[in-house]
Design an enzyme around this catalytic site. Structure first.
Site: not given
Length: 272
Positions: A152, A56, A148, A183, A134, A83, A32
């Site tokens: 998590k 979404d 953030y 990333t 996570s 993810n 996705t």
């Protein structure tokens, strides 16, 4: 025996790396992304083994529809890798309401909606592996990542509870908790608050504390993640990277020492 895995946020970063690794070894992936054009390269390389779905994760109904599409297309789902998510950098005082809500909508509620969507399928099958991506920042915290961190921590609390609730249905549950990796999480996928100069020294110290060795190579995570997916008895908490373990160990040791220091005061607060 090949597996069929749903991966949200598969257009870049960990999601795309792990999708490719699964497809290369002969597994099937329902991938996705908000923009499925970003999945075209996977379709061109792997053909019918990959099923692209526009999603979404902030849209609960769309999450249920996407999961059901994947089930109808492949007939069976072995695993889910939740993810999709992004980073928000900035001090808590700097964070706007819209930024805070957007962070929780994607990183927490998106995980919740997709999890809720897959559970009836896994319960019916009496099998399945839910893997939430996570962070080690769901176990410890760093400054200028307050929202953030909070998202998590919320994912971790949700997932620990989930593991206890669904074990009787044959469903396995894991949390992947990476330290920092190179990333798009801290790059193109990240958002920044409007800076307040009073926090400049904290941000400077945070930035200067990182070295090139701090950031892991995302491609190097592939064997570990495949091992997790293939495990008959996967861990609930699964740290990724060499920074995570010593960092978490030190914080937990300090926390236990503080609990010990205050244990009599704490116990006396019980009242009897």
């Amino acid at each position: 025996m090949s597996k069929t895995i749903i991966i949200t946020g598969a257009s870049r970063g960990f999601g795309k790396i792990w999708a490719k690794a699964l497809l290369k070894r002969g597994d099937k992936v329902a991938a996705t992304a908000r923009n499925i054009a970003h999945l075209n390269d996977l379709v061109e390389e792997f053909g019918d083994a990959v099923f692209p779905i526009q999603l979404d994760v902030n849209d609960r109904a769309a999450c249920f529809a996407a999961v059901n599409q994947a089930k109808e297309h492949f007939g069976h789902i072995d695993g889910l890798i939740n993810n999709a998510g992004f980073g928000l950098f900035g001090a808590i005082e700097e964070t706007t309401e819209d930024q805070a809500r957007a962070q929780m909508e994607t990183n927490f509620f998106g995980v919740l909606w997709v999890t809720q969507a897959i559970l009836p399928i896994f319960r019916e099958q009496q099998s399945g592996h839910i893997i939430q991506v996570s962070s080690f920042l769901g176990l410890v915290t760093l400054p200028v990542l307050g929202l953030y961190n909070a998202s998590k921590y919320a994912v971790n609390g949700l997932t620990e509870t989930l593991a206890a609730e669904v074990a009787g249905f044959g469903i396995k549950v894991s949390l992947i908790e990476p330290n920092g990796f190179s990333t798009d999480w801290s790059g193109a996928s990240a958002f920044q608050t409007e800076p307040n100069e009073v926090y400049a020294p904290i941000k400077k110290a945070f930035a200067e504390g990182a070295t090139p060795d701090t950031w892991g190579n995302p491609e190097a995570t592939t064997p570990a993640v495949l091992a997790l997916i293939d495990s008959e008895n996967p861990p609930l908490h699964f740290l990724l990277g060499k920074i995570a373990y010593p960092g978490v160990k030190q914080v937990y040791a300090d926390r236990l020492a503080q609990f010990e220091e205050w244990k009599e005061v704490s116990a006396n607060a019980h009242g009897h």
